[in-house]
Motif scaffolding. Structure first.
Motif, PDB file in Angstrom:
ATOM      1  N   LEU A 344       0.798  -1.233   0.000  1.00 61.95           N
ATOM      2  CA  LEU A 344       0.000   0.000   0.000  1.00 61.95           C
ATOM      3  C   LEU A 344       0.829   1.281   0.000  1.00 61.95           C
ATOM      4  CD1 LEU A 344      -3.227  -0.563   2.144  1.00 61.95           C
ATOM      5  CD2 LEU A 344      -3.069   0.467  -0.128  1.00 61.95           C
ATOM      6  N   PRO A 345       1.883   1.408   0.821  1.00 62.54           N
ATOM      7  CA  PRO A 345       2.637   2.669   0.809  1.00 62.54           C
ATOM      8  C   PRO A 345       3.112   3.080  -0.582  1.00 62.54           C
ATOM      9  CG  PRO A 345       3.277   1.344   2.691  1.00 62.54           C
ATOM     10  CD  PRO A 345       2.386   0.479   1.843  1.00 62.54           C
ATOM     11  N   GLU A 346       3.495   2.100  -1.385  1.00 64.17           N
ATOM     12  CA  GLU A 346       3.946   2.411  -2.748  1.00 64.17           C
ATOM     13  C   GLU A 346       2.766   2.765  -3.648  1.00 64.17           C
ATOM     14  OE1 GLU A 346       6.225   3.164  -5.958  1.00 64.17           O
ATOM     15  OE2 GLU A 346       6.984   2.736  -3.929  1.00 64.17           O
ATOM     16  N   SER A 360      -5.935  -1.033  -8.066  1.00 61.99           N
ATOM     17  CA  SER A 360      -4.529  -1.437  -8.140  1.00 61.99           C
ATOM     18  C   SER A 360      -4.208  -2.494  -7.084  1.00 61.99           C
ATOM     19  CB  SER A 360      -3.619  -0.230  -7.938  1.00 61.99           C
ATOM     20  OG  SER A 360      -3.824   0.734  -8.943  1.00 61.99           O
ATOM     21  N   LEU A 361      -4.729  -2.296  -5.878  1.00 61.38           N
ATOM     22  CA  LEU A 361      -4.405  -3.179  -4.766  1.00 61.38           C
ATOM     23  C   LEU A 361      -4.898  -4.606  -4.977  1.00 61.38           C
ATOM     24  CD1 LEU A 361      -3.197  -3.406  -1.925  1.00 61.38           C
ATOM     25  CD2 LEU A 361      -5.432  -2.724  -1.008  1.00 61.38           C
ATOM     26  N   LEU A 362      -6.049  -4.742  -5.625  1.00 66.39           N
ATOM     27  CA  LEU A 362      -6.615  -6.083  -5.829  1.00 66.39           C
ATOM     28  C   LEU A 362      -5.669  -6.997  -6.600  1.00 66.39           C
ATOM     29  CD1 LEU A 362     -10.380  -5.281  -6.572  1.00 66.39           C
ATOM     30  CD2 LEU A 362      -9.409  -6.344  -4.522  1.00 66.39           C
ATOM     31  N   LEU A 363      -4.766  -6.438  -7.393  1.00 75.34           N
ATOM     32  CA  LEU A 363      -3.801  -7.247  -8.141  1.00 75.34           C
ATOM     33  C   LEU A 363      -2.794  -7.924  -7.224  1.00 75.34           C
ATOM     34  CD1 LEU A 363      -3.049  -4.812 -11.113  1.00 75.34           C
ATOM     35  CD2 LEU A 363      -4.406  -6.917 -11.198  1.00 75.34           C
ATOM     36  N   ALA A 422      12.061  -7.734 -15.910  1.00 70.95           N
ATOM     37  CA  ALA A 422      11.022  -7.024 -15.162  1.00 70.95           C
ATOM     38  C   ALA A 422       9.774  -6.825 -16.016  1.00 70.95           C
ATOM     39  CB  ALA A 422      11.556  -5.675 -14.687  1.00 70.95           C
ATOM     40  N   LYS A 423       9.978  -6.482 -17.299  1.00 68.07           N
ATOM     41  CA  LYS A 423       8.846  -6.283 -18.202  1.00 68.07           C
ATOM     42  C   LYS A 423       8.043  -7.565 -18.361  1.00 68.07           C
ATOM     43  CE  LYS A 423       7.738  -4.765 -22.924  1.00 68.07           C
ATOM     44  NZ  LYS A 423       8.312  -4.294 -24.205  1.00 68.07           N
ATOM     45  N   ALA A 424       8.737  -8.666 -18.526  1.00 71.61           N
ATOM     46  CA  ALA A 424       8.058  -9.953 -18.699  1.00 71.61           C
ATOM     47  C   ALA A 424       7.272 -10.322 -17.444  1.00 71.61           C
ATOM     48  CB  ALA A 424       9.083 -11.034 -19.021  1.00 71.61           C
ATOM     49  N   LEU A 425       7.881 -10.107 -16.285  1.00 75.68           N
ATOM     50  CA  LEU A 425       7.220 -10.453 -15.033  1.00 75.68           C
ATOM     51  C   LEU A 425       6.009  -9.564 -14.772  1.00 75.68           C
ATOM     52  CD1 LEU A 425      10.265 -11.160 -12.699  1.00 75.68           C
ATOM     53  CD2 LEU A 425       8.587 -12.804 -13.546  1.00 75.68           C
ATOM     54  N   ARG A 426       6.130  -8.280 -15.044  1.00 74.74           N
ATOM     55  CA  ARG A 426       4.984  -7.371 -14.822  1.00 74.74           C
ATOM     56  C   ARG A 426       3.770  -7.835 -15.623  1.00 74.74           C
ATOM     57  NH1 ARG A 426       9.058  -3.157 -14.686  1.00 74.74           N
ATOM     58  NH2 ARG A 426       8.998  -2.138 -12.629  1.00 74.74           N
ATOM     59  N   PHE A 439      10.939  -6.117  -7.746  1.00 72.45           N
ATOM     60  CA  PHE A 439      11.239  -6.957  -6.594  1.00 72.45           C
ATOM     61  C   PHE A 439      10.279  -6.688  -5.436  1.00 72.45           C
ATOM     62  CE2 PHE A 439      15.302  -6.874  -8.902  1.00 72.45           C
ATOM     63  CZ  PHE A 439      15.421  -8.232  -9.131  1.00 72.45           C
ATOM     64  N   GLN A 440       9.713  -5.476  -5.392  1.00 74.78           N
ATOM     65  CA  GLN A 440       8.666  -5.189  -4.401  1.00 74.78           C
ATOM     66  C   GLN A 440       7.397  -5.947  -4.770  1.00 74.78           C
ATOM     67  OE1 GLN A 440       8.032  -1.010  -3.796  1.00 74.78           O
ATOM     68  NE2 GLN A 440       6.831  -1.305  -1.951  1.00 74.78           N
ATOM     69  N   VAL A 441       7.141  -6.058  -6.083  1.00 77.31           N
ATOM     70  CA  VAL A 441       5.988  -6.815  -6.568  1.00 77.31           C
ATOM     71  C   VAL A 441       6.132  -8.292  -6.215  1.00 77.31           C
ATOM     72  CG1 VAL A 441       4.740  -7.592  -8.623  1.00 77.31           C
ATOM     73  CG2 VAL A 441       5.481  -5.208  -8.440  1.00 77.31           C
ATOM     74  N   THR A 442       7.287  -8.865  -6.540  1.00 74.42           N
ATOM     75  CA  THR A 442       7.475 -10.298  -6.299  1.00 74.42           C
ATOM     76  C   THR A 442       7.519 -10.623  -4.813  1.00 74.42           C
ATOM     77  OG1 THR A 442       9.887 -10.000  -6.505  1.00 74.42           O
ATOM     78  CG2 THR A 442       8.658 -10.662  -8.492  1.00 74.42           C
ATOM     79  N   GLN A 443       8.074  -9.702  -4.014  1.00 72.70           N
ATOM     80  CA  GLN A 443       8.113  -9.931  -2.575  1.00 72.70           C
ATOM     81  C   GLN A 443       6.709  -9.954  -1.989  1.00 72.70           C
ATOM     82  OE1 GLN A 443      10.276  -6.966  -0.379  1.00 72.70           O
ATOM     83  NE2 GLN A 443      10.332  -8.184   1.491  1.00 72.70           N
ATOM     84  N   THR A 444       5.837  -9.070  -2.507  1.00 73.48           N
ATOM     85  CA  THR A 444       4.459  -9.011  -2.017  1.00 73.48           C
ATOM     86  C   THR A 444       3.678 -10.248  -2.435  1.00 73.48           C
ATOM     87  OG1 THR A 444       4.469  -6.596  -2.127  1.00 73.48           O
ATOM     88  CG2 THR A 444       2.322  -7.672  -2.031  1.00 73.48           C
ATOM     89  N   LEU A 445       3.817 -10.658  -3.678  1.00 71.82           N
ATOM     90  CA  LEU A 445       3.049 -11.799  -4.183  1.00 71.82           C
ATOM     91  C   LEU A 445       3.513 -13.110  -3.560  1.00 71.82           C
ATOM     92  CD1 LEU A 445       2.745 -10.911  -7.990  1.00 71.82           C
ATOM     93  CD2 LEU A 445       1.035 -10.614  -6.204  1.00 71.82           C
ATOM     94  N   GLY A 446       4.818 -13.283  -3.424  1.00 69.40           N
ATOM     95  CA  GLY A 446       5.339 -14.533  -2.870  1.00 69.40           C
ATOM     96  C   GLY A 446       5.479 -15.599  -3.940  1.00 69.40           C
ATOM     97  N   PRO A 447       6.327 -16.601  -3.712  1.00 68.11           N
ATOM     98  CA  PRO A 447       6.650 -17.605  -4.745  1.00 68.11           C
ATOM     99  C   PRO A 447       5.457 -18.419  -5.239  1.00 68.11           C
ATOM    100  CG  PRO A 447       7.543 -18.219  -2.585  1.00 68.11           C
ATOM    101  CD  PRO A 447       7.102 -16.806  -2.480  1.00 68.11           C
TER     102      PRO A 447
END
Length: 465
Positions: A344-346, A360-363, A422-426, A439-447
């Motif tokens: 959320l802060p980001e 945005s957050l629902l993603l 990064a483009k592919a992952l987004r 990396f903030q995205v992947t850290q939030t989503l988790g493996p």
């Protein structure tokens, strides 16, 4: 005479909407100014619902107005007073004036009154009753209204906190109707009686009511009552200089709330429509309580700028903690709060409204992402798909969280730009080309979620082929 409240010397203001529609921005500003003045002086802010227009009044609108006031953070003191329930009191006051010879019965038919209006308009004069029944009433068996005996000579002066001192010749003020033929009170009678009985000390309302004040003052004087202090604030205009209306877009509180505007932003925007404290633009409600006074009110109309409201909303949205924002968002049951607090802060830095922020957050907080749109599928070229495949096979072998240093090392070994990864992952993880740091995205989503979403991407691309 009956009284609603015990008379005191405290500041008492009131907001008196008619439940014939939702809360307009102009009415919301009036409520805000009344609330600020009362609470800033340690007084009371009362609410009166003027529901005497039974044909247009609707309880749904009443509830909408109450809800909007609560959302704006403007609680009222005591229970709302409903004007319709006080008709007997209004009638008693009119009859009392009649018995004292300060009012009279008028038997003039609607047809005669219409003829008088037509004649006045044809001659370019202001329509005014000719006082035919004032001294020599006829047709005593016909329906009648009760009119106030207004002074025939002299002047009436109103000292207004915004409009200044204004004087009118009494010859320009006619004998206004107090009770209609069906014995229902007119607005002019009801508002005076209710304001007196509620012990209103200050009346803050729109300048479109200013001319009514002179006629109401005559009624106050006939009753031996004191006119409250008045402050008639200018109307709100659109950016084109015309009175704010539906053609300017959203003009009511409920609409802006539904668009994701914060109450803090709406409070600030309304406050600056006709009131100022030096060069201050961003003013919290607590500061407004400290600073608000009549000296800051402008006499000219204010122009509502919706862009400024959006800018204020962005500002106040960024002042909230992630926990505060989370409480404002109605997320689905499957949402994971811990993930929301993490990202959320980001996202707050990128959103303009609560609606944007929730979308945005629902993603990030529910396992499934929305299906890829055709545009994103087209951007997932064979080269990007190969990059994604290699990344999945070599960097997502188990449920260990992604390590930024390890990913950077892998990208260097493969000779792949980190931006391409990064483009592919987004696109695969979010279905978007823009997001916070990858990396903030992947850290939030988790493996686990990352694997699920990449697998879903392969399925969607395979179906497309």
């Amino acid at each position: 005479m009956k009284s609603i409240l015990k008379r005191s010397k405290v500041v008492i203001t009131r907001f008196a909407p008619s439940p014939t529609g939702v809360l307009h921005l102009g009415s919301a500003r009036t409520a805000l100014f009344n609330w600020l003045y009362a609470k800033g002086h340690g007084g009371k802010f009362l609410l009166r619902i003027e529901d005497t227009d039974q044909a247009r009044s609707n309880d749904a609108f009443t509830q909408s107005i109450l809800s909007s006031l609560r959302w704006l953070g403007l609680p009222w003191d005591g229970e709302p007073i409903f004007q319709l329930a006080r008709q007997q009191r209004h009638q008693e006051v009119a009859v009392g004036l009649l018995e004292k010879g300060l009012a009279y019965k008028c038997y003039c038919s609607p047809e005669r009154l219409q003829n008088l209006r037509d004649q006045a308009m044809a001659s370019g004069q202001q329509p005014r009753y000719d006082r035919k029944c004032r001294e020599h009433a006829e047709n005593q068996n016909s329906p009648f209204v009760i009119r106030l005996k207004a002074p025939l000579e002299g002047q009436t002066t109103v000292q207004d906190e915004v409009q200044g001192t204004v004087t009118l010749e009494n010859s320009t003020l006619d004998d206004m109707v107090l009770l209609r033929a069906d014995q229902s009170p007119t607005y002019m009678l009801a508002v005076v009686v209710d304001d007196h009985d509620m012990h209103i000390s200050h009346i803050i309302r729109g300048s479109d009511h200013f001319t009514n004040t002179f006629r109401q003052k005559l009624l106050y004087e006939a009753l031996g009552w004191t006119l409250p202090v008045t402050a008639h604030i200018p109307l709100i205009h659109g950016q084109d200089g015309a009175k704010l209306s539906k053609r300017h877009g959203a003009v009511n509180v409920e609409s802006f709330k539904d668009q994701g505007i914060l109450p803090q932003a709406m409070q600030n925007a309304l406050l600056r429509l006709g009131w100022a404290h030096g060069d201050e633009e961003k003013i919290s409600l607590s500061k407004a309580l400290e600073w608000f006074d009549f000296g800051g009110l402008a006499a000219s109309p204010a122009r509502f700028d919706e862009k400024k409201l959006w800018a204020l909303n962005e500002y106040y949205l960024r002042q909230l903690s992630a926990q505060e924002v989370l409480q404002l968002l109605d997320l689905p049951p499957q949402a994971v709060p811990e993930k929301a607090l993490q990202i959320l802060p980001e996202l707050q830095l990128r959103a303009s409204t609560l609606v944007d922020l929730k979308e945005s957050l629902l993603l990030y907080v529910i396992p499934e992402r929305p299906p890829l749109c055709d545009k994103i599928k087209a951007l997932l070229t064979s080269e990007i798909q190969e990059t994604l495949k290699a990344f999945t096979e070599e960097c997502l072998r188990d449920d260990t969280p992604l390590n930024e240093d390890a990913v950077r090392k892998w990208a260097t070994e493969k000779g792949l730009p980190l931006g391409q990864i990064a483009k592919a992952l987004r696109m695969a993880l979010l279905g978007q080309t823009v997001s916070p740091g990858i990396f903030q995205v992947t850290q939030t989503l988790g493996p686990q979620w990352i694997k699920q979403r990449i697998h879903k991407t392969w399925e969607e691309l395979t179906r497309t082929v």
